[in-house]
Design a protein around this motif. Structure first.
Motif, PDB file in Angstrom:
ATOM      1  N   SER A  13       0.296   9.722 -19.002  1.00 46.31           N
ATOM      2  CA  SER A  13      -0.286   8.495 -19.548  1.00 46.31           C
ATOM      3  C   SER A  13      -1.737   8.707 -19.955  1.00 46.31           C
ATOM      4  O   SER A  13      -2.330   7.884 -20.656  1.00 46.31           O
ATOM      5  CB  SER A  13      -0.197   7.366 -18.521  1.00 46.31           C
ATOM      6  N   GLN A  26      13.934   2.065 -14.616  1.00 44.40           N
ATOM      7  CA  GLN A  26      12.827   2.413 -15.512  1.00 44.40           C
ATOM      8  C   GLN A  26      13.355   2.920 -16.850  1.00 44.40           C
ATOM      9  O   GLN A  26      12.827   2.570 -17.912  1.00 44.40           O
ATOM     10  CB  GLN A  26      11.945   3.468 -14.852  1.00 44.40           C
ATOM     11  N   ILE A  51       2.546   3.124 -24.626  1.00 50.01           N
ATOM     12  CA  ILE A  51       2.048   2.559 -23.366  1.00 50.01           C
ATOM     13  C   ILE A  51       1.608   1.108 -23.557  1.00 50.01           C
ATOM     14  O   ILE A  51       1.919   0.239 -22.726  1.00 50.01           O
ATOM     15  CB  ILE A  51       0.879   3.410 -22.816  1.00 50.01           C
ATOM     16  N   GLU A  52       0.928   0.831 -24.645  1.00 55.29           N
ATOM     17  CA  GLU A  52       0.471  -0.540 -24.916  1.00 55.29           C
ATOM     18  C   GLU A  52       1.659  -1.492 -25.074  1.00 55.29           C
ATOM     19  O   GLU A  52       1.663  -2.599 -24.528  1.00 55.29           O
ATOM     20  CB  GLU A  52      -0.398  -0.561 -26.172  1.00 55.29           C
ATOM     21  N   TYR A  81       6.321  -5.396 -20.025  1.00 58.32           N
ATOM     22  CA  TYR A  81       6.691  -5.400 -18.600  1.00 58.32           C
ATOM     23  C   TYR A  81       5.510  -5.586 -17.649  1.00 58.32           C
ATOM     24  O   TYR A  81       5.709  -5.628 -16.425  1.00 58.32           O
ATOM     25  CB  TYR A  81       7.420  -4.093 -18.249  1.00 58.32           C
ATOM     26  N   ASN A  82       4.304  -5.630 -18.168  1.00 58.92           N
ATOM     27  CA  ASN A  82       3.118  -5.832 -17.344  1.00 58.92           C
ATOM     28  C   ASN A  82       2.968  -4.749 -16.279  1.00 58.92           C
ATOM     29  O   ASN A  82       2.573  -5.024 -15.152  1.00 58.92           O
ATOM     30  CB  ASN A  82       3.138  -7.223 -16.685  1.00 58.92           C
ATOM     31  N   GLN A  83       3.295  -3.520 -16.644  1.00 57.60           N
ATOM     32  CA  GLN A  83       3.118  -2.394 -15.730  1.00 57.60           C
ATOM     33  C   GLN A  83       3.014  -1.102 -16.538  1.00 57.60           C
ATOM     34  O   GLN A  83       3.420  -1.041 -17.698  1.00 57.60           O
ATOM     35  CB  GLN A  83       4.287  -2.287 -14.739  1.00 57.60           C
ATOM     36  N   GLU A  84       2.455  -0.070 -15.906  1.00 54.46           N
ATOM     37  CA  GLU A  84       2.318   1.230 -16.549  1.00 54.46           C
ATOM     38  C   GLU A  84       3.685   1.907 -16.620  1.00 54.46           C
ATOM     39  O   GLU A  84       4.432   1.915 -15.644  1.00 54.46           O
ATOM     40  CB  GLU A  84       1.362   2.101 -15.728  1.00 54.46           C
ATOM     41  N   PRO A  85       4.064   2.495 -17.750  1.00 52.50           N
ATOM     42  CA  PRO A  85       5.357   3.170 -17.831  1.00 52.50           C
ATOM     43  C   PRO A  85       5.331   4.526 -17.138  1.00 52.50           C
ATOM     44  O   PRO A  85       4.360   5.275 -17.243  1.00 52.50           O
ATOM     45  CB  PRO A  85       5.578   3.345 -19.343  1.00 52.50           C
ATOM     46  N   TYR A 100       4.712  -1.076 -23.904  1.00 47.54           N
ATOM     47  CA  TYR A 100       5.431  -1.184 -22.633  1.00 47.54           C
ATOM     48  C   TYR A 100       4.696  -2.118 -21.671  1.00 47.54           C
ATOM     49  O   TYR A 100       5.311  -2.972 -21.018  1.00 47.54           O
ATOM     50  CB  TYR A 100       5.602   0.205 -22.008  1.00 47.54           C
ATOM     51  N   LYS A 101       3.378  -1.969 -21.587  1.00 40.59           N
ATOM     52  CA  LYS A 101       2.589  -2.821 -20.689  1.00 40.59           C
ATOM     53  C   LYS A 101       2.641  -4.283 -21.128  1.00 40.59           C
ATOM     54  O   LYS A 101       2.684  -5.192 -20.292  1.00 40.59           O
ATOM     55  CB  LYS A 101       1.143  -2.319 -20.627  1.00 40.59           C
ATOM     56  N   LYS A 102       2.675  -4.506 -22.431  1.00 39.71           N
ATOM     57  CA  LYS A 102       2.786  -5.873 -22.937  1.00 39.71           C
ATOM     58  C   LYS A 102       4.139  -6.476 -22.569  1.00 39.71           C
ATOM     59  O   LYS A 102       4.240  -7.663 -22.229  1.00 39.71           O
ATOM     60  CB  LYS A 102       2.603  -5.877 -24.450  1.00 39.71           C
TER      61      LYS A 102
END
Length: 386
Positions: free
Chosen positions: A288, A51, A299-300, A306-310, A302-304
């Motif tokens: 978060s 992570q 967060i936006e 890795y497709n997951q919540e950091p 990171y999600k873009k």
């Protein structure tokens, strides 16, 4: 004929020299800045390492897309320390002596960071740990370690936060401390929690211990159940935390469990089960659910990517990357000594978890939060600013 042969020989020598010169010039004009990543990519805390690496790689990718640093591209050279201190020493030695990195990010776990610091000092290469919270990483024997830095707060702050939370928010009068005896991280947190909890008027009824990779905790939990404390302080990593809390609830222990940032991994819910983790709380580096624009922006992105919540570990990896990028820019150099000096002068740097100013002990001055677990979900409880 002799003159012709001699002329040919001289020509060959000149050509070889020219080629060698081209090779030397190409090496000097390399278009990359090599940064070492000494992380737990396998082993007991591999989720932490992975992570943190995700966060660093996102920071580097963004910097590279915006023209790089000093006109060069950042390259993260990874070495797997296998979640072991001895391997962490081997990893940093390889990164410095073979890969010729100018700085090292990591490791994630405090014990592994501590195992690397002498090598960093001997080679005068700065190290930034995103998540190593043990106080001795940056300050030991009354002295600041010149080449050691971090982007996370330290154990005494976490211990203080959770002791005050136990006393003030939960009104706890008694506690049991259950510590991982194989972890510098866990032992340091236990000490700071106990000191503040007792100062607040609380009583530590018992101090118990386990070892990393233990599986059966029922004997100790039976003892804790008989003692019946108001709270149990469990400063440990997600694997053991999940197993301990699961077994405790199965045995009928209903007291709140309190923890620290080592709890922050989705696997803790997978191991313990969501219901078992109700009435548990832990300190963390960010939430978060924080509506700060910088948190939302991270967060936006990171999600873009890795497709997951950091997790907080990912955020701290990202922050460590930003701290290093900022230092290299201000140093206007890839000389490790100049990078080290710039790191010391970091002030009011905006990162994903807030702003960072590096203090005299090479620790960041920054805020912290308390998270509650409800039905397997993290819920923001309180924010504490030093």
């Amino acid at each position: 004929m002799r003159k012709k042969l001699l002329a040919m020989a001289v020509g060959v020598v000149l050509m070889a020299g020219a080629l060698a010169g081209c090779g030397s010039s190409a090496k000097q004009e390399t278009n990359e800045i090599k940064i070492g990543g000494n992380f737990e990519l396998t082993g007991s805390v591999a989720n932490y390492g992975k992570q943190a690496v995700n966060g660093i790689q996102l920071a580097f990718k963004q910097a590279n897309a915006n023209g790089g640093v000093l006109g060069k591209q950042l390259t993260l050279v990874l070495a797997d320390n296998k979640s072991e201190p001895a391997e962490a020493t081997n990893a940093i030695t390889k990164l410095i002596t073979q890969d010729k990195v100018v700085a090292v990010l990591g490791p994630a776990a405090s014990s592994n960071v501590l195992a690397t610091l002498q090598v960093a000092q001997d080679n005068k290469i700065p190290v930034i740990t995103p998540t190593g919270t043990n106080e001795k990483i940056t300050f030991d024997n009354g002295q600041t370690r010149p080449y050691a830095f971090r982007s996370c707060f330290i154990d005494p702050l976490q211990g203080t936060i959770m002791a005050n939370f136990a006393s003030n928010s939960l009104k706890a009068k008694t506690a049991v401390i259950y510590v991982d005896n194989s972890s510098d991280y866990s032992k340091g947190l236990a000490q700071s929690f106990e000191a503040v909890f007792v100062k607040n008027g609380g009583q530590v009824l018992s101090k118990e211990a386990f070892l990393q990779k233990d599986q059966d905790f029922k004997a100790t939990l039976t003892k804790i159940k008989a003692i019946n404390p108001d709270v149990v302080f469990l400063p440990a990593y997600y694997e053991e935390v999940g197993k301990i809390v699961k077994q405790a609830r199965e045995m009928g222990i209903t007291a709140p469990f309190l923890g620290t940032d080592g709890w922050d991994d989705p696997k803790v819910v997978e191991i313990a089960g969501a219901p078992a983790l109700n009435n548990t709380f832990f300190s963390n580096h960010y939430s978060s659910q924080d509506k700060d624009p910088n948190v939302v922006k991270f967060i936006e992105a990171y999600k873009k990517e890795y497709n997951q919540e950091p997790s907080a570990l990912a955020a701290l990896g990202y922050d460590a990357g930003l701290v290093l990028i900022d230092a290299i820019k201000r140093a206007n150099s890839t000389d490790p000594a100049k990078i080290r000096e710039a790191l010391e002068q970091t002030k009011n740097l905006q990162v994903s978890t807030g702003t960072i100013t590096i203090d005299a002990k090479h620790n960041p001055i920054k805020s912290a939060v308390v998270i509650e677990l409800k039905n397997g979900q993290q819920v923001f409880k309180e924010k504490i600013t030093p």
